[in-house]
Design an enzyme around this catalytic site. Structure first.
Site, PDB file in Angstrom:
ATOM      1  N   ALA A   1       8.752  76.598 -23.501  1.00  0.00           N
ATOM      2  CA  ALA A   1       7.415  76.269 -23.030  1.00  0.00           C
ATOM      3  C   ALA A   1       6.973  74.885 -23.487  1.00  0.00           C
ATOM      4  O   ALA A   1       5.908  74.414 -23.113  1.00  0.00           O
ATOM      5  CB  ALA A   1       6.423  77.325 -23.506  1.00  0.00           C
TER       6      ALA A   1
ATOM      7  N   ASN B   1      12.236  82.092 -29.758  1.00  0.00           N
ATOM      8  CA  ASN B   1      11.312  81.083 -30.262  1.00  0.00           C
ATOM      9  C   ASN B   1       9.890  81.331 -29.768  1.00  0.00           C
ATOM     10  O   ASN B   1       9.065  81.874 -30.499  1.00  0.00           O
ATOM     11  CB  ASN B   1      11.795  79.681 -29.876  1.00  0.00           C
ATOM     12  CG  ASN B   1      10.987  78.582 -30.546  1.00  0.00           C
ATOM     13  OD1 ASN B   1       9.997  78.867 -31.219  1.00  0.00           O
ATOM     14  ND2 ASN B   1      11.384  77.350 -30.362  1.00  0.00           N
ATOM     15  N   ASP B   2       9.628  80.992 -28.507  1.00  0.00           N
ATOM     16  CA  ASP B   2       8.262  81.103 -27.984  1.00  0.00           C
ATOM     17  C   ASP B   2       7.663  82.502 -28.168  1.00  0.00           C
ATOM     18  O   ASP B   2       6.463  82.639 -28.391  1.00  0.00           O
ATOM     19  CB  ASP B   2       8.238  80.753 -26.484  1.00  0.00           C
ATOM     20  CG  ASP B   2       8.482  79.266 -26.249  1.00  0.00           C
ATOM     21  OD1 ASP B   2       8.235  78.472 -27.183  1.00  0.00           O
ATOM     22  OD2 ASP B   2       8.925  78.909 -25.144  1.00  0.00           O
ATOM     23  N   VAL B   3       8.496  83.524 -28.059  1.00  0.00           N
ATOM     24  CA  VAL B   3       7.976  84.900 -28.101  1.00  0.00           C
ATOM     25  C   VAL B   3       7.533  85.311 -29.500  1.00  0.00           C
ATOM     26  O   VAL B   3       7.049  86.420 -29.698  1.00  0.00           O
ATOM     27  CB  VAL B   3       9.014  85.927 -27.580  1.00  0.00           C
ATOM     28  CG1 VAL B   3       9.367  85.637 -26.137  1.00  0.00           C
ATOM     29  CG2 VAL B   3      10.244  85.968 -28.452  1.00  0.00           C
ATOM     30  N   THR B   4       7.717  84.400 -30.498  1.00  0.00           N
ATOM     31  CA  THR B   4       7.273  84.728 -31.848  1.00  0.00           C
ATOM     32  C   THR B   4       6.140  83.812 -32.287  1.00  0.00           C
ATOM     33  O   THR B   4       5.708  83.862 -33.430  1.00  0.00           O
ATOM     34  CB  THR B   4       8.426  84.543 -32.851  1.00  0.00           C
ATOM     35  OG1 THR B   4       8.821  83.161 -32.834  1.00  0.00           O
ATOM     36  CG2 THR B   4       9.610  85.417 -32.494  1.00  0.00           C
TER      37      THR B   4
END
Lengths: 131, 468
Positions: free
Chosen positions: B436, B395-398
């Site tokens: 996050a 999720n956050d890494v995209t």
């Protein structure tokens, strides 16, 4: 700048170098007794620092895809602490130290066998296309 | 065995350990490297067993310890599921820490055996080294136990914070320093155990405020600590092999922690102070902004149809894939698409999963060839000409907000440029935010299609649709 000036400068520089050398020698002589006392420690510290550099360079070369196996291997080899544990279990005077040694040998062995074995399992799974 | 011979054996073992790490520069050489490591350890143990002063009773004790520990270790390593790898590694770290504590104790009670003085009269310098090895070992132990409990789900992964936490830790740290100084001055046994207890407490308190998804950093850091603990014991008993190996492991763990922190664009201090991600609940509740464009949801059949007609697909796996155990079915999907002539690649973010390189191992276990799996820098330029980016469990890494939104908690974090692909499929259970606590902009992009549901179930449905 003429030749005499140059020669004078060279002489002055040489003089300065001699003075510095004498100072360095005096400093070395002053430190010698301290260094002799601290020598075994300095020797170990030298090796420790050099090993840190070796570790630094070797580990940066590890491909990110193998970072989990890297943890597995470092985990296994950090249990080399078993060496100290064996010495305690096998040579120490007094039951307490021997028992501590025995417990440490057992704990570290879990790690040695487990760490290498799980790394082996991981690495066996990494296959190339078509193989 | 003579002192020279045993020193030589230790040197050979050190070189073999370095070669073991060196082998990991490529999968081809890694297996040989691991074998070098085993041989090195074997040599080290044998050389120590032949150390002078070993008596029969001692050898029996050592072999019993090796047999018990070895059996437990082997059984655990054979049975463990690859998804549970992070907690296994954390548990192993705790054992190294505890072993360091016991070796320090043995050296304290029988200093003659290690040549560091006589009982009650240990050299001051050895006491310094001993207390450092002890303290680091004890912190490694209790810290790893907490990391294990969080990773294994035995305790909540949420950060545990309370007022004055950092001041308490600072105070305890200073107290530890005072204890060490007085221990070195007096060589008192009670102080030895107080250092141990306080360090256990400190290790525990240092790790509880750190959230579940920051565990890759914590696991790497504890890896580093276990190395420093071994080196500290090596200094205490004047053993080169321990010092060299401890330095190697310490450096390795430190580098991994650095790489993980860089992967999140956070400083190690920021990670260690903890509390990150605790506000995710609040952010998720405010997720239903009215002025947002509507989210497009699709069915697995739609996804299957579009992917079958694609030329190039990049799969982005994350921790959610591991939780759902979707890696096998994901590879099946990849195989079917490859039969249709689709080019499939996998993109791994540095902090995907719960330990460094975790995703690579899970994909390898599912028989995904390692030359189809790429790191962030390698794969990012390729998203622009990919027809589909398939995000499963990440999720956050995209989140493109990391590149544009300066107010975002993840601003500056390197991300996978999935939004550049023609179509993005995003498998997700619901609309909640990631770790996050930041909402992912990607969901609202016109080229994104959400596939709501469990990662494994959705992928299975895609596989079924592809087979029809």
């Amino acid at each position: 700048m003429n030749a005499t000036e140059l020669a004078n400068q060279a002489q002055a520089t040489a003089q300065r170098a001699l003075e510095l050398a004498a100072q360095a020698r005096a400093a070395a002589e002053a430190v010698a007794p301290v260094a002799a006392a601290a020598e075994p420690f300095l020797y170990l510290l030298t090796i420790f620092l050099l090993a840190c550099f070796v570790g630094y360079h070797v580990v940066w070369n590890v491909t990110p895809a193998l970072h989990s196996p890297l943890m597995g291997v470092t985990n296994a080899i950090s249990s080399v602490i078993v060496v100290g544990a064996i010495l305690a279990a096998g040579t120490a005077d007094g039951a307490a130290a021997r028992i501590f040694g025995f417990i440490a040998v057992t704990l570290a062995s879990v790690n040695i066998f487990g760490g290498f074995m799980v790394t082996r399992r991981m690495l066996a799974m990494f296959k190339k296309k078509g193989s | 065995m003579g002192a020279t011979l045993s020193t030589l054996s230790y040197l050979v073992a050190s070189v073999l350990f370095i070669l073991a790490l060196r082998g990991l520069s490529h999968p081809e050489t890694s297996r040989r490297g691991n074998t070098f490591g085993m041989i090195g350890m074997g040599i080290a143990i044998l050389a120590t067993l032949f150390h002078h002063g070993m008596d029969l009773g001692g050898i029996v004790l050592v072999i019993a310890g090796l047999a018990i520990g070895g059996t437990v270790g082997t059984v655990v390593a054979r049975r463990i599921q690859m998804t549970a790898l992070p907690q296994l590694v954390a548990a192993f770290h705790s054992l190294v820490g505890m072993a360091a504590v016991f070796v320090a104790a043995a050296a304290f009670y029988a200093p003659e055996s290690f040549g560091i003085g006589t009982h009650g009269h240990i050299h001051g310098q050895s006491l310094v080294e001993m207390s450092l090895g002890l303290a680091i070992g004890a912190i490694t132990f209790s810290g790893s136990v907490i990391a294990f409990a969080k990773l294994a789900g035995r305790m909540s992964g949420a950060p545990i914070t309370f007022g004055g936490q950092h001041w308490l830790n600072l105070g305890l740290g200073l107290l530890l320093l005072v204890l060490i100084i007085s221990f070195v001055a007096t060589g008192n046994a009670a102080l030895f155990w107080m250092i141990a207890l306080l360090s256990f407490a400190l290790g525990f308190l240092l790790i509880i405020p750190i959230g579940g998804a920051d565990m890759p950093v914590v696991v790497s850091m504890l890896n580093s600590y276990s190395g420093w603990a071994a080196a500290g014991i090596g200094f205490t008993i004047g053993n080169l092999l321990l010092i060299i190996t401890g330095a190697l492991v310490g450096a390795s763990g430190a580098i991994l922690s650095y790489i993980m922190c860089k992967g999140m664009n956070r400083s190690i201090i920021n990670v260690l102070l903890g509390g990150f991600g605790s506000e995710s609940g609040a952010a998720a509740a405010g997720g239903g902004d009215a002025d947002r464009p509507p989210v497009k949801a699709g069915s697995p059949e739609d996804a299957a149809f579009m992917m079958k007609n694609a030329q190039k697909i990049i799969v982005v796996p994350g921790y959610g894939m591991a939780v759902a155990q979707a890696q096998q079915v994901l590879r099946e999907m990849g195989d079917l698409l490859k039969k249709e002539g689709v080019d499939i690649k996998y993109a791994i973010h540095p902090v995907a999963g719960r330990m460094p390189g975790h995703m690579n191992v899970l994909l390898a276990e599912a028989n995904v060839p390692y030359d189809e799996v790429f790191e962030l820098e390698e794969i990012n330029p390729e998203f622009a000409d990919a027809d589909v980016a398939f995000v499963i469990g990440a999720n956050d890494v995209t989140n493109p907000a990391a590149k544009t939104d300066k107010s975002s908690a993840i601003y500056g974090m390197p991300i996978l440029d999935v939004e550049r692909a023609k179509t993005v499929f995003f498998i997700k259970r619901g609309m909640a935010s990631g770790y996050a606590g930041v909402e992912n902009e990607l969901f609202f992009r016109p080229n994104t299609m959400m596939l709501f549901g469990d990662a494994k179930k959705v992928t299975q449905e895609i596989v079924q649709a592809l087979q029809r």
